[in-house]
Design an enzyme around this catalytic site. Structure first.
Site, mmCIF file in Angstrom:
data_model
loop_
_atom_site.group_PDB
_atom_site.id
_atom_site.type_symbol
_atom_site.label_atom_id
_atom_site.label_comp_id
_atom_site.label_asym_id
_atom_site.label_seq_id
_atom_site.Cartn_x
_atom_site.Cartn_y
_atom_site.Cartn_z
ATOM 1 N N ASP A 88 30.347 34.935 38.692
ATOM 2 C CA ASP A 88 30.795 33.561 38.474
ATOM 3 C C ASP A 88 29.728 32.660 39.086
ATOM 4 O O ASP A 88 29.555 32.622 40.307
ATOM 5 C CB ASP A 88 32.159 33.362 39.141
ATOM 6 C CG ASP A 88 32.758 31.995 38.851
ATOM 7 O OD1 ASP A 88 31.995 31.003 38.876
ATOM 8 O OD2 ASP A 88 33.969 31.908 38.626
ATOM 9 N N GLU A 93 34.708 40.639 41.711
ATOM 10 C CA GLU A 93 34.206 39.257 41.694
ATOM 11 C C GLU A 93 34.106 38.689 43.101
ATOM 12 O O GLU A 93 35.120 38.485 43.768
ATOM 13 C CB GLU A 93 35.109 38.342 40.865
ATOM 14 C CG GLU A 93 34.565 36.926 40.831
ATOM 15 C CD GLU A 93 35.517 35.917 40.188
ATOM 16 O OE1 GLU A 93 35.059 34.829 39.810
ATOM 17 O OE2 GLU A 93 36.720 36.219 40.087
ATOM 18 N N GLN A 98 31.165 33.853 34.486
ATOM 19 C CA GLN A 98 32.025 32.664 34.434
ATOM 20 C C GLN A 98 31.234 31.445 34.879
ATOM 21 O O GLN A 98 30.247 31.561 35.616
ATOM 22 C CB GLN A 98 33.268 32.848 35.313
ATOM 23 C CG GLN A 98 34.250 33.866 34.747
ATOM 24 C CD GLN A 98 35.457 34.089 35.638
ATOM 25 O OE1 GLN A 98 35.352 34.101 36.857
ATOM 26 N NE2 GLN A 98 36.612 34.290 35.019
ATOM 27 N N GLU A 121 35.844 28.993 33.374
ATOM 28 C CA GLU A 121 36.864 28.900 34.417
ATOM 29 C C GLU A 121 36.661 27.598 35.194
ATOM 30 O O GLU A 121 36.230 27.596 36.350
ATOM 31 C CB GLU A 121 36.799 30.111 35.347
ATOM 32 C CG GLU A 121 38.037 30.219 36.236
ATOM 33 C CD GLU A 121 38.004 31.414 37.162
ATOM 34 O OE1 GLU A 121 39.030 32.101 37.290
ATOM 35 O OE2 GLU A 121 36.939 31.662 37.777
#
Length: 259
Positions: free
Chosen positions: A178, A143, A204, A240
């Site tokens: 993300d 990530e 995310q 998140e």
């Protein structure tokens, strides 16, 4: 139709961690993710998932000394033995929880450090983690994290993560996209998602710039959710984000997807 996993490290903080599983299920979530399960036994966490009929989408491998500011050790030369022990511990939990994705945190690179040494360490550790996890049908996720929230983090862009994934060469290595981090660092979210779709293992979300509910800010999430459907993304979307207030009071955005 997107399927959303509540991030129990950031959401439902009104109650202690063990109670957040029930709170997430009551709010309509079918999946959950969290940063780390290691303060509890595998049996305890598995029980909370089972009791609330929840699937665990993701958690992180041990990150080093989190309280002291460490944010992963995969890229840190000299920490290989600790890293390998952390992989084994994460696999133990993943097997108990039925988790199929583990995020490998890279760590912070000090100013002036030998970048080549950190990259070589990261790749060697990634190959080790991928092969160990592959024995159990588990994917390893990389990530990129934005440098504003986490200055000095080794991995910051989607292109960097995918280049490392390709160089690693292990089939169970995927990239975690993300949208919050990606928007801050580089933008062009839709085109990047389409470009690397087949190698994205988890998504995310959070608003930008405040990292709150995905119903405000500069990212058009309804458009992105439609894009994910059009592309055939069938994985989890991890929520998140930091609720602006009480978690349940900020879930109106979710209602349209829980019909």
């Amino acid at each position: 139709m997107p399927k959303f996993a509540a991030n129990l490290s950031m959401m439902f903080n009104e109650v202690p961690f063990p109670q957040r599983f029930a709170a997430a299920a009551a709010a309509g979530f079918k999946g959950v993710e969290f940063l780390f399960p290691y303060d509890h036994t595998p049996a305890e966490v598995a029980g909370w998932l089972r009791e609330n009929q929840l699937e665990n989408a993701l958690f992180n491998m041990p990150p080093g000394d989190w309280a002291a500011g460490e944010r992963g050790i995969a890229a840190l030369p000299g920490r290989e033995e600790e890293f390998r022990a952390g992989v084994a511990r994460a696999i133990e939990y993943a097997q108990a929880l039925g988790t199929k994705r583990l995020h490998m945190m890279a760590g912070l690179v000090p100013a002036g450090a030998d970048a080549d040494s950190y990259r070589a360490t990261y790749l060697a550790n990634l190959r080790f983690a991928a092969r160990e996890c592959g024995l159990h049908g588990i994917s390893v996720l990389l990530e990129p994290i934005n440098g504003r929230d986490m200055p000095g983090y080794f991995l910051q862009t989607q292109a960097q993560a995918h280049a490392l994934r390709e160089e690693c060469g292990e089939p169970n290595v995927k990239v975690q996209m993300d949208f919050y981090h990606a928007q801050i660092m580089e933008g062009d979210l839709a085109m990047k998602f389409k470009r690397w779709f087949s190698d994205i293992g988890h998504v995310q979300i959070a608003s930008v710039p405040a990292r709150n509910e995905p119903d405000d800010g500069e990212v058009n999430y309804p458009y992105l959710f439609r894009l994910l459907d059009e592309q055939g993304y069938d994985g989890w979307i991890g929520c998140e984000y930091r609720p602006r207030g009480r978690t349940e009071d900020g879930l109106a955005w979710l209602a349209a997807y829980n019909q």
